[in-house]
Design a protein around this motif. Structure first.
Motif, PDB file in Angstrom:
ATOM      1  N   ASP A  23      -4.338  38.992 -29.751  1.00  0.00           N
ATOM      2  CA  ASP A  23      -3.059  38.424 -30.163  1.00  0.00           C
ATOM      3  C   ASP A  23      -2.479  37.581 -29.038  1.00  0.00           C
ATOM      4  O   ASP A  23      -2.577  37.939 -27.867  1.00  0.00           O
ATOM      5  N   PHE A  24      -1.905  36.465 -29.410  1.00  0.00           N
ATOM      6  CA  PHE A  24      -1.107  35.657 -28.494  1.00  0.00           C
ATOM      7  C   PHE A  24       0.342  35.824 -28.923  1.00  0.00           C
ATOM      8  O   PHE A  24       0.878  34.980 -29.620  1.00  0.00           O
ATOM      9  N   SER A  92       2.435  33.266 -12.629  1.00  0.00           N
ATOM     10  CA  SER A  92       3.261  33.085 -13.816  1.00  0.00           C
ATOM     11  C   SER A  92       2.810  31.822 -14.543  1.00  0.00           C
ATOM     12  O   SER A  92       2.690  30.756 -13.930  1.00  0.00           O
ATOM     13  N   LYS A  93       2.520  31.966 -15.828  1.00  0.00           N
ATOM     14  CA  LYS A  93       2.026  30.838 -16.620  1.00  0.00           C
ATOM     15  C   LYS A  93       2.785  30.756 -17.934  1.00  0.00           C
ATOM     16  O   LYS A  93       3.291  31.760 -18.442  1.00  0.00           O
ATOM     17  N   GLN A  94       2.816  29.558 -18.477  1.00  0.00           N
ATOM     18  CA  GLN A  94       3.478  29.363 -19.774  1.00  0.00           C
ATOM     19  C   GLN A  94       2.865  28.172 -20.486  1.00  0.00           C
ATOM     20  O   GLN A  94       2.584  27.136 -19.871  1.00  0.00           O
ATOM     21  N   GLY A  95       2.648  28.335 -21.775  1.00  0.00           N
ATOM     22  CA  GLY A  95       2.164  27.238 -22.608  1.00  0.00           C
ATOM     23  C   GLY A  95       3.099  27.027 -23.778  1.00  0.00           C
ATOM     24  O   GLY A  95       3.597  27.992 -24.368  1.00  0.00           O
ATOM     25  N   THR A  96       3.367  25.779 -24.120  1.00  0.00           N
ATOM     26  CA  THR A  96       4.269  25.452 -25.230  1.00  0.00           C
ATOM     27  C   THR A  96       3.514  24.652 -26.274  1.00  0.00           C
ATOM     28  O   THR A  96       2.903  23.618 -25.965  1.00  0.00           O
ATOM     29  N   ILE A 122      -5.726  28.368 -31.196  1.00  0.00           N
ATOM     30  CA  ILE A 122      -5.352  28.115 -29.807  1.00  0.00           C
ATOM     31  C   ILE A 122      -6.039  29.132 -28.919  1.00  0.00           C
ATOM     32  O   ILE A 122      -6.321  30.264 -29.334  1.00  0.00           O
ATOM     33  N   ALA A 123      -6.321  28.729 -27.684  1.00  0.00           N
ATOM     34  CA  ALA A 123      -7.041  29.597 -26.764  1.00  0.00           C
ATOM     35  C   ALA A 123      -6.467  29.445 -25.367  1.00  0.00           C
ATOM     36  O   ALA A 123      -5.744  28.493 -25.067  1.00  0.00           O
ATOM     37  N   ASP A 124      -6.831  30.405 -24.521  1.00  0.00           N
ATOM     38  CA  ASP A 124      -6.446  30.337 -23.116  1.00  0.00           C
ATOM     39  C   ASP A 124      -7.084  29.095 -22.489  1.00  0.00           C
ATOM     40  O   ASP A 124      -8.242  28.772 -22.769  1.00  0.00           O
ATOM     41  N   LEU A 125      -6.333  28.392 -21.653  1.00  0.00           N
ATOM     42  CA  LEU A 125      -6.826  27.160 -21.047  1.00  0.00           C
ATOM     43  C   LEU A 125      -8.075  27.390 -20.214  1.00  0.00           C
ATOM     44  O   LEU A 125      -8.953  26.523 -20.131  1.00  0.00           O
ATOM     45  N   ASP A 126      -8.189  28.579 -19.615  1.00  0.00           N
ATOM     46  CA  ASP A 126      -9.317  28.868 -18.732  1.00  0.00           C
ATOM     47  C   ASP A 126     -10.463  29.567 -19.435  1.00  0.00           C
ATOM     48  O   ASP A 126     -11.554  29.702 -18.859  1.00  0.00           O
ATOM     49  N   ASP A 127     -10.255  30.021 -20.669  1.00  0.00           N
ATOM     50  CA  ASP A 127     -11.296  30.778 -21.365  1.00  0.00           C
ATOM     51  C   ASP A 127     -11.132  30.605 -22.867  1.00  0.00           C
ATOM     52  O   ASP A 127     -10.279  31.230 -23.491  1.00  0.00           O
ATOM     53  N   VAL A 128     -11.944  29.739 -23.460  1.00  0.00           N
ATOM     54  CA  VAL A 128     -11.807  29.425 -24.880  1.00  0.00           C
ATOM     55  C   VAL A 128     -12.098  30.628 -25.764  1.00  0.00           C
ATOM     56  O   VAL A 128     -11.702  30.675 -26.928  1.00  0.00           O
ATOM     57  N   THR A 129     -12.823  31.634 -25.228  1.00  0.00           N
ATOM     58  CA  THR A 129     -13.124  32.819 -26.038  1.00  0.00           C
ATOM     59  C   THR A 129     -11.922  33.754 -26.137  1.00  0.00           C
ATOM     60  O   THR A 129     -11.928  34.682 -26.934  1.00  0.00           O
TER      61      THR A 129
END
Length: 299
Positions: A23-24, A92-96, A122-129
């Protein structure tokens, strides 16, 4: 042998994606930059939606984002943008995720819709899985703005002297609205109109509007019931002109002799019926209501 090996590699990749998909949970949802909105009553056009997440994002090749009515796709964003942020040490990270330019901008009134982000969109920028499971937001578009009026504390300017003198009102509306034409409010005594006055309806602040009227000094007779009636279509949402108010009734003074006990006849059922807060009731149960401007006890 090569075919078997290739199939096995694809199977492992598929299993890896499935196992790592999580879940995101969005940190927040906004519309036009206004965060903390109540999604269960969505009175806005579909433009400039933002969903923030607690990680940096990327859009996958097989993304699917849409607004549904049941299982039917009603609208989809034609423009999808992602902006990412992190601090210096990446702790600390954030995506919009920003959704704009929907194919259908104004959802029809009186329906419940779902904004859905399909799993794996949508996926994590560093890990598409590390991708999302299905995310959905309910979007309930009301049929009118009555709820935003009846839930607010209203002000009636009545003197403390005897007899009481009524000089004006300030009706609060819990959303941004615009007046329609030159709205008026009717003053009634025991269900009979005794005055018609202009009422100033305007947006005051974020999520707050007011409807103000000033009256010549009106003496409130003891034992009589006085009400204000704001006609239907007196104001509309600031965000869409087709979302307006139904007729609203406000009790200024309760009458000691104004309560009558009746059986609801067929002709009565054709009249608008309101609860004591002024909200229209379509299928009244037993209890106290306002019918034709009079407080009525239904048995």
């Amino acid at each position: 042998m090569k075919r078997i090996l290739l199939t096995l590699c694809l199977l492992i990749a598929s299993m890896t994606y499935s196992i790592n998909a999580k879940d995101f949970p969005p940190a927040s949802f906004s519309h036009r930059g206004l965060y903390g909105l109540t999604l269960y009553e969505f009175i806005f056009p579909l433009d400039n939606m933002e969903i923030r997440f607690g990680c940096e994002l990327q859009l996958t090749k097989n993304y699917e984002i849409s607004v549904l009515l049941g299982d039917e796709v009603i609208s989809s964003p034609r423009t999808i943008e992602i902006s990412n942020w992190h601090n210096a040490d990446y702790t600390s990270k954030q995506g919009t995720l920003r959704l704009t330019d929907f194919s259908c901008n104004a959802l029809p009134l009186g329906q419940t819709y779902t904004l859905r982000i399909k799993a794996g969109s949508i996926a994590d920028l560093d890990d598409v899985t590390f991708a999302n499971k299905e995310i959905s937001f309910p979007l309930v578009v009301p049929t009118n703005l009555d709820h935003y009026v009846t839930q607010e504390p209203h002000e009636f300017y009545i003197s403390e002297d005897s007899p009481k003198i009524f000089t004006g009102c300030n009706l609060w509306i819990g959303t941004e609205v615009d007046p329609i034409g030159s709205p008026v409010v009717y003053l009634q005594r025991n269900g009979e109109t005794i005055g018609k006055y202009p009422i100033d309806i305007q947006w005051q602040d974020w999520n707050v509007s007011s409807a103000r009227a000033t009256f010549p000094a009106v003496t409130l007779d003891e034992g009589a019931e006085y009400t204000l009636v704001l006609p239907a279509n007196s104001f509309c949402s600031l965000f869409r002109e087709d979302l307006t108010n139904d007729e609203l009734t406000f009790v200024i003074q309760e009458g000691s002799s104004a309560i009558t006990e009746v059986e609801l006849t067929d002709s009565d059922r054709n009249l608008p019926i309101y609860d004591l807060t002024g909200r229209r009731v379509l299928n009244p149960a037993k209890g106290l209501y306002i019918i034709n401007g009079r407080k009525t006890l239904l048995r």
